[in-house]
Design a protein around this motif. Structure first.
Motif, PDB file in Angstrom:
ATOM      1  N   LEU A  63       0.828  -1.199   0.000  1.00 14.35           N
ATOM      2  CA  LEU A  63       0.000   0.000   0.000  1.00 14.35           C
ATOM      3  C   LEU A  63       0.864   1.251   0.000  1.00 14.35           C
ATOM      4  O   LEU A  63       1.959   1.270   0.565  1.00 14.35           O
ATOM      5  CB  LEU A  63      -0.907   0.023   1.234  1.00 14.35           C
ATOM      6  N   ASP A  64       0.347   2.296  -0.613  1.00 15.75           N
ATOM      7  CA  ASP A  64       1.020   3.585  -0.521  1.00 15.75           C
ATOM      8  C   ASP A  64       0.743   4.195   0.850  1.00 15.75           C
ATOM      9  O   ASP A  64      -0.386   4.123   1.362  1.00 15.75           O
ATOM     10  CB  ASP A  64       0.520   4.519  -1.615  1.00 15.75           C
ATOM     11  N   HIS A  65       1.754   4.795   1.442  1.00 14.75           N
ATOM     12  CA  HIS A  65       1.615   5.317   2.804  1.00 14.75           C
ATOM     13  C   HIS A  65       0.594   6.448   2.883  1.00 14.75           C
ATOM     14  O   HIS A  65      -0.102   6.602   3.891  1.00 14.75           O
ATOM     15  CB  HIS A  65       2.976   5.809   3.310  1.00 14.75           C
ATOM     16  N   VAL A  66       0.482   7.230   1.805  1.00 13.12           N
ATOM     17  CA  VAL A  66      -0.501   8.317   1.780  1.00 13.12           C
ATOM     18  C   VAL A  66      -1.859   7.808   1.310  1.00 13.12           C
ATOM     19  O   VAL A  66      -2.897   8.111   1.904  1.00 13.12           O
ATOM     20  CB  VAL A  66      -0.017   9.468   0.880  1.00 13.12           C
ATOM     21  N   GLY A  67      -1.875   7.014   0.247  1.00 17.63           N
ATOM     22  CA  GLY A  67      -3.131   6.533  -0.315  1.00 17.63           C
ATOM     23  C   GLY A  67      -3.912   5.627   0.615  1.00 17.63           C
ATOM     24  O   GLY A  67      -5.135   5.490   0.476  1.00 17.63           O
ATOM     25  N   LEU A  71       6.630  13.489  -1.854  1.00 20.01           N
ATOM     26  CA  LEU A  71       5.552  13.644  -2.837  1.00 20.01           C
ATOM     27  C   LEU A  71       5.469  12.468  -3.798  1.00 20.01           C
ATOM     28  O   LEU A  71       4.453  12.278  -4.466  1.00 20.01           O
ATOM     29  CB  LEU A  71       5.750  14.942  -3.631  1.00 20.01           C
ATOM     30  N   SER A  72       6.533  11.683  -3.906  1.00 19.01           N
ATOM     31  CA  SER A  72       6.528  10.540  -4.814  1.00 19.01           C
ATOM     32  C   SER A  72       5.728   9.399  -4.210  1.00 19.01           C
ATOM     33  O   SER A  72       6.044   8.894  -3.138  1.00 19.01           O
ATOM     34  CB  SER A  72       7.964  10.076  -5.092  1.00 19.01           C
ATOM     35  N   ARG A  73       4.667   8.983  -4.924  1.00 15.51           N
ATOM     36  CA  ARG A  73       3.772   7.972  -4.380  1.00 15.51           C
ATOM     37  C   ARG A  73       3.675   6.773  -5.321  1.00 15.51           C
ATOM     38  O   ARG A  73       3.947   6.886  -6.520  1.00 15.51           O
ATOM     39  CB  ARG A  73       2.358   8.525  -4.163  1.00 15.51           C
ATOM     40  N   ASP A  74       3.306   5.632  -4.742  1.00 16.19           N
ATOM     41  CA  ASP A  74       3.041   4.438  -5.541  1.00 16.19           C
ATOM     42  C   ASP A  74       1.578   4.475  -5.971  1.00 16.19           C
ATOM     43  O   ASP A  74       0.679   4.131  -5.210  1.00 16.19           O
ATOM     44  CB  ASP A  74       3.329   3.176  -4.730  1.00 16.19           C
ATOM     45  N   ASN A 132       5.345   9.877  -9.667  1.00 18.44           N
ATOM     46  CA  ASN A 132       4.778   8.643  -9.135  1.00 18.44           C
ATOM     47  C   ASN A 132       5.320   7.369  -9.763  1.00 18.44           C
ATOM     48  O   ASN A 132       5.820   7.370 -10.892  1.00 18.44           O
ATOM     49  CB  ASN A 132       3.259   8.647  -9.322  1.00 18.44           C
ATOM     50  N   LEU A 133       5.154   6.269  -9.034  1.00 12.90           N
ATOM     51  CA  LEU A 133       5.267   4.950  -9.627  1.00 12.90           C
ATOM     52  C   LEU A 133       3.929   4.655 -10.304  1.00 12.90           C
ATOM     53  O   LEU A 133       2.882   4.671  -9.639  1.00 12.90           O
ATOM     54  CB  LEU A 133       5.566   3.885  -8.567  1.00 12.90           C
ATOM     55  N   GLU A 134       3.965   4.415 -11.601  1.00 13.03           N
ATOM     56  CA  GLU A 134       2.763   4.146 -12.383  1.00 13.03           C
ATOM     57  C   GLU A 134       2.974   2.870 -13.171  1.00 13.03           C
ATOM     58  O   GLU A 134       4.110   2.412 -13.366  1.00 13.03           O
ATOM     59  CB  GLU A 134       2.462   5.301 -13.351  1.00 13.03           C
ATOM     60  N   ALA A 135       1.888   2.288 -13.657  1.00  7.18           N
ATOM     61  CA  ALA A 135       1.994   1.089 -14.487  1.00  7.18           C
ATOM     62  C   ALA A 135       0.807   1.023 -15.433  1.00  7.18           C
ATOM     63  O   ALA A 135      -0.341   1.126 -15.004  1.00  7.18           O
ATOM     64  CB  ALA A 135       2.057  -0.167 -13.629  1.00  7.18           C
ATOM     65  N   ASN A 136       1.091   0.855 -16.732  1.00  7.69           N
ATOM     66  CA  ASN A 136       0.055   0.732 -17.748  1.00  7.69           C
ATOM     67  C   ASN A 136       0.247  -0.535 -18.563  1.00  7.69           C
ATOM     68  O   ASN A 136       1.380  -0.993 -18.778  1.00  7.69           O
ATOM     69  CB  ASN A 136       0.076   1.920 -18.710  1.00  7.69           C
ATOM     70  N   ILE A 147       1.919  -6.823   5.115  1.00  7.43           N
ATOM     71  CA  ILE A 147       1.623  -5.476   4.624  1.00  7.43           C
ATOM     72  C   ILE A 147       2.903  -4.642   4.645  1.00  7.43           C
ATOM     73  O   ILE A 147       3.630  -4.626   5.635  1.00  7.43           O
ATOM     74  CB  ILE A 147       0.546  -4.776   5.480  1.00  7.43           C
ATOM     75  N   ARG A 148       3.154  -3.965   3.529  1.00  9.79           N
ATOM     76  CA  ARG A 148       4.242  -2.998   3.476  1.00  9.79           C
ATOM     77  C   ARG A 148       3.689  -1.679   2.935  1.00  9.79           C
ATOM     78  O   ARG A 148       2.759  -1.672   2.126  1.00  9.79           O
ATOM     79  CB  ARG A 148       5.396  -3.504   2.596  1.00  9.79           C
ATOM     80  N   TYR A 149       4.311  -0.568   3.372  1.00 14.57           N
ATOM     81  CA  TYR A 149       3.852   0.756   2.982  1.00 14.57           C
ATOM     82  C   TYR A 149       4.952   1.451   2.193  1.00 14.57           C
ATOM     83  O   TYR A 149       6.077   1.629   2.679  1.00 14.57           O
ATOM     84  CB  TYR A 149       3.469   1.577   4.212  1.00 14.57           C
ATOM     85  N   PHE A 150       4.610   1.876   0.996  1.00  7.02           N
ATOM     86  CA  PHE A 150       5.588   2.498   0.120  1.00  7.02           C
ATOM     87  C   PHE A 150       5.925   3.916   0.567  1.00  7.02           C
ATOM     88  O   PHE A 150       5.041   4.726   0.842  1.00  7.02           O
ATOM     89  CB  PHE A 150       5.052   2.533  -1.318  1.00  7.02           C
ATOM     90  N   ASN A 151       7.230   4.207   0.634  1.00 10.05           N
ATOM     91  CA  ASN A 151       7.747   5.558   0.855  1.00 10.05           C
ATOM     92  C   ASN A 151       7.052   6.265   2.014  1.00 10.05           C
ATOM     93  O   ASN A 151       6.389   7.287   1.847  1.00 10.05           O
ATOM     94  CB  ASN A 151       7.616   6.398  -0.429  1.00 10.05           C
TER      95      ASN A 151
END
Length: 395
Positions: free
Chosen positions: A79-83, A117-120, A332-336, A102-106
């Protein structure tokens, strides 16, 4: 996953054939399918998610995860720490109590400064290494018509089966391993070196159905928009784009306008008044005039918030977590998912054409006649957005 694979940092993965893609539009379609697949898991469930908030939907997800853990299925939640700020402590305890990792990104830390500001922002679900779901929706009531009714956000997820599932698992594995060290200076230098030497596998015969996973790895790395620009610059028939936030680069504006000027059917759809960030609506509107003057058709989706991040260029499609705005692309870390697959293209085209029929087209004559108040708001929020984006790390 082999350890040596998690030590590589290329984020543009090879084109894969022999896959099947199924598009699910809106939460009343994709959540039941995702929950059925998770509930049927026999070995592993890996979930990488930006938004994960307490509510009716989270209760359903947690209950399913508790059930599969009871059968011995390994469950990892990234999970993202902010999201994930809206996920209550009680829900987190329910998960850890049954053995969900569970792990929390950044995690937010003062010493990281702007790098906080960089989020997963990715949305990836991989089950038993045989099926993956990717798209733009989070685990919140906002996307669920059952919990939010007619105001549920509009989005889509794709179910993937075939060799490509391995690559989505690989993306998850990399972030899982480096969830809190992604902004470590030594690691960042390794990432920069990998970027300089990165080799993107060539596109195969475009007549062969295929797909690939394309991801950004954080500040300054933008392969997703690079693919979109490349395809748009050589487009010959159509460019249909839907994005939740439109804060484009000059290159994207130029690509869209030049495509329209050479006769390509270019249509851009963004949210209308129903949006979660009114400032982004006004900032994005500041680009309407040059687009409309060049022949780009601009639409605003009105009756609910469209959270889609999708583009269809001729017979090439990109769909996933990445909004086509500078904020997402810079930080951000993004994926498409990118695909040249007739069946998926048909599904995405049908979705976009239906959305465009339900949207309001912005005509140039009407746009020129808008009030001074609207123009001032556009310029103000465009300036605010530019003030912050021009100061972000871009290395």
């Amino acid at each position: 996953m082999k350890p040596n694979l998690t030590d590589t940092y290329t984020c543009t993965l090879p084109w894969r054939t022999d896959n099947t893609f199924t598009l699910y539009v809106d939460g009343d379609q994709f959540y039941p399918r995702i929950f059925d697949c998770i509930g049927a898991a026999t070995s592993t469930v890996d979930i990488e998610m930006y938004l994960f908030e307490s509510g009716g939907l989270s209760d359903e997800v947690i209950a399913i995860l508790e059930g599969v853990r009871g059968r011995g299925v390994a469950v990892r939640l990234l999970l993202d720490h902010v999201g994930s700020h809206g996920l209550h402590h009680q829900e987190r305890q329910r998960l850890t109590r049954v053995g969900v990792e569970i792990r929390y990104f950044n995690k937010l830390q003062q010493r990281k400064r702007l790098r906080n500001l960089s989020r997963d922002h990715r949305k990836i679900i991989v089950i038993d290494s045989t099926v993956a779901f990717v798209g733009g929706a989070g685990m919140t009531d906002d996307f669920s018509p059952r919990h939010s009714g007619a105001d549920a956000w509009h989005d889509a997820m794709v179910e993937i089966r075939g060799p490509l599932v391995h690559d989505w698992g690989l993306l998850f594995e990399r972030t899982w391993e480096h969830y809190d060290s992604i902004h470590d200076e030594k690691l960042r230098k390794r990432l920069q070196q990998a970027l300089r030497s990165e080799h993107t596998p060539p596109l195969r015969n475009r007549e062969v159905p295929q797909g690939r996973a394309v991801a950004t790895r954080g500040p300054g790395n933008k392969p997703i928009i690079g693919s979109l620009l490349s395809e748009t610059n050589k487009s010959s028939r159509r460019v249909l784009m839907s994005t939740a936030y439109f804060l484009p680069s000059r290159k994207l504006v130029k690509a869209l306008t030049r495509a329209a000027q050479r006769g390509v059917d270019v249509r851009l759809m963004v949210p209308g008044a129903k949006t979660d960030h009114i400032s982004m609506l006004y900032a994005g509107r500041s680009w309407y005039t040059p687009l409309l003057q060049a022949g780009v058709r601009v639409y605003e989706y009105q009756h609910r918030f469209t959270h889609l991040k999708t583009a269809l260029v001729d017979d090439w499609v990109t769909l996933g977590s990445c909004n086509f705005d500078r904020w997402n692309l810079q930080l951000n870390l993004e994926a498409n998912l990118e695909a040249l697959d007739p069946d998926l293209v048909r599904q995405v085209a049908g979705m976009l054409e239906q959305d465009l029929r339900e949207a309001t087209e912005i005509k140039l004559s009407r746009w020129k006649a808008r009030s001074w108040r609207e123009k001032i708001l556009e310029r103000f929020f465009k300036w605010i957005a530019g003030f912050f984006i021009n100061r972000l790390p871009n290395d």
